[in-house]
Design a protein around this motif. Structure first.
Motif, short mmCIF file in Angstrom:
data_model
loop_
_atom_site.label_atom_id
_atom_site.label_comp_id
_atom_site.label_asym_id
_atom_site.label_seq_id
_atom_site.Cartn_x
_atom_site.Cartn_y
_atom_site.Cartn_z
N ASP A 181 -3.26 4.73 -0.46
CA ASP A 181 -4.03 3.55 -0.82
C ASP A 181 -4.99 3.17 0.32
O ASP A 181 -4.63 3.21 1.50
CB ASP A 181 -3.10 2.36 -1.11
N ARG A 193 0.83 -1.20 0.00
CA ARG A 193 0.00 0.00 0.00
C ARG A 193 0.87 1.25 0.00
O ARG A 193 1.89 1.31 0.69
CB ARG A 193 -0.90 0.05 1.24
N ASN A 218 -6.36 -3.09 -0.59
CA ASN A 218 -5.14 -3.89 -0.55
C ASN A 218 -4.79 -4.22 0.90
O ASN A 218 -3.87 -3.64 1.48
CB ASN A 218 -3.99 -3.14 -1.22
#
Length: 508
Positions: A488, A477, A493
């Motif tokens: 992110d 990330r 993720n």
């Protein structure tokens, strides 16, 4: 003489008795040698049967716990041919061993009201379960948003399996359907505290600010829950609990899951399929101010809608500028060019995971001309199949979510909540192919191509090269300190929860 004869007679008699005894022992010994192998064989068979039965029971329990991945939330080895069999197995009653209840000193009761669409609420529920666990309170089953643009009256148990939600997480946190009667009456009288928690907070905020309020008021109501827990900087066990709630605790209702199986089965019978999250609905365009490709009448309609909702704060929006910055969803026409440039097979089935596309068939023409096998849930199912979830946008979105998880390729045209949460779930399921389109890069390239500045071959090869590393493969990330909106998203993720299979993470 008589004595001798008498002696000889007794001696002979003793010899006969000894012989009889010897013969009897031999016979018993022979019988024992015959019976012992039979006894041993019987014992071996009995033990083998018991072991096989025990293995069978454990395998059934593990199968229920870990698969199938689409409908139970954990990985499985089901293929598309197994979907009908899986549905039959699901109809049989099964006993699942529940985790032991966690025993802890209850600090009070936490009520939460989620806001936004299905996937915004989904991630919020995961966060609130995690918060409740780490401040040792009892969580009341979350209330879903009924006042947003979609005006969906669905309750939690209309979308999620509430019994599974409560029981599967009981070794972490106590969850109740409703407050105990005495406290429920206090809430009805307004004797409780309500507040929105601060966005992107870490656990120390909940420990130091929220927990004292729960202890003081006994019942605390968090009335906004979107993005209220940080993406990064949290203990690994906190992140893993968020994943556990998302991938295992939140299971859709049997009715929604069954319909999802049916759609996937219909698609699989005809081969591979791509799910396109074409976020080109009226609400998205009005909210974002994106009107590229719309006529004057449509632009005015979108503007009126934006001003009609006071909680949409941004009113004056320059659509052209926003598009060039990559902040607009791709249009159906831009999407058709992009998929073709990426080399997507023209004959592949494309399932549209979205509501009604703004502009209808007129705006969809470019896409359906390029890819004739475009389908929707409404075209795959009978109208009556969707009756239970009609006019319930979150239940419809749940169906699309299930189909998106099982697709061979998932392509979102906007980075909204569904796009990001499905992306993260597909990573968890084994880094399934998800094409993360860079809209800022694409619109510039598309404009150059449509203006005749690029040939098709250059346009296509450039699109392919740029997106070759944006297919849902392992990566770390992106962390931007003090700018959580720009970094992110955790649920896109959840790297702390992924089985990387010794594949090194890429840093982007």
């Amino acid at each position: 003489m008589c004595k001798v004869e008498n002696f000889l007679y007794h001696r002979k008699l003793l010899e006969m008795k000894s012989k009889l005894l010897a013969d009897s022992k031999v016979e018993k010994l022979r019988n024992s040698f015959v019976s012992r192998p039979r006894m041993s064989l019987w014992m071996i068979r009995a033990v083998t049967v018991l072991l096989l039965w025990s293995c069978f029971v454990h395998l059934m329990a593990l199968g229920e716990m870990w698969g199938p991945r689409l409908f139970n939330g954990w990985p499985s080895c089901f293929t598309h041919n197994d979907l009908s069999t899986a549905a039959e197995i699901k109809s049989l009653p099964t006993k699942i061993a529940l985790p032991p209840k966690r025993v802890y000193q209850n600090n009070g009761y936490l009520m939460v009201s989620c806001n936004g669409g299905l996937n915004q609420m989904r991630s919020a529920i995961c966060d609130m379960v995690t918060v409740a666990r780490y401040i040792n309170v009892t969580l009341i089953v979350p209330e879903l948003d009924k006042t947003s643009f979609w005006n969906d009256p669905s309750e939690f148990n209309d979308i999620f399996d509430v019994d599974h939600f409560i029981s599967s997480l009981r070794d972490e946190v106590r969850i109740l359907r409703e407050l105990p009667p005495r406290l429920k009456k206090r809430v009805e009288l307004g004797m409780y505290h309500a507040m929105p928690p601060i966005s992107w907070s870490n656990m120390s905020y909940y420990q130091n600010q929220i927990l004292p309020l729960v202890k003081k008021h006994k019942v605390l109501h968090l009335n906004k829950t979107d993005s209220r827990l940080a993406n990064n900087g949290l203990p690994v066990e906190v992140q893993k609990l968020r994943c556990r709630v998302n991938f295992n605790g939140l299971k859709f209702t049997p009715q929604i899951e069954e319909l999802g199986r049916r759609v996937v089965n219909i698609l699989r019978e005809k081969g591979p399929f791509l799910v396109l999250h074409l976020r080109y609905e009226m609400d998205m365009l009005a909210f974002s101010g994106c009107s590229h490709g719309c006529n004057t009448e449509e632009e005015e309609e979108l503007t009126r809608m934006r001003y009609a909702y006071p909680w949409w704060k941004e009113k004056v929006i320059n659509s052209a500028v926003k598009r060039k910055e990559g902040l607009c969803p791709l249009t159906p026409e831009e999407t058709a060019l992009t998929l073709t440039a990426l080399g997507i097979d023209r004959n592949v089935q494309i399932y549209i995971a979205a509501g009604e596309i703004y502009g209808g068939d007129r705006r969809m023409k470019a896409l359906t001309d390029a890819f004739p096998n475009v389908v929707r849930k409404e075209t795959l199912l009978e109208s009556s199949d969707l009756d239970f979830c009609r006019n319930h946008s979150s239940q419809m979105a749940a169906l699309d979510y299930l189909v998106a998880l099982e697709s061979d390729i998932f392509v979102p045209t906007n980075d909204g909540n569904m796009a990001r949460v499905v992306e993260g779930h597909r990573r968890f399921l084994g880094f399934k192919k998800t094409i993360q389109l860079n809209r800022k890069f694409l619109v510039r390239l598309i404009d150059e191509y449509t203006e005749g500045l690029l040939t098709w071959d250059v346009f296509s090869s450039t699109v392919k090269a740029f997106h070759s590393t944006r297919m849902g493969s392992p990566k770390r990330r992106l962390v931007i300190p003090n700018k959580p909106k720009e970094e992110d998203y955790f649920y896109a993720n959840p790297q702390e929860c992924l089985q990387l299979l010794d594949v090194p993470l890429r840093v982007i």
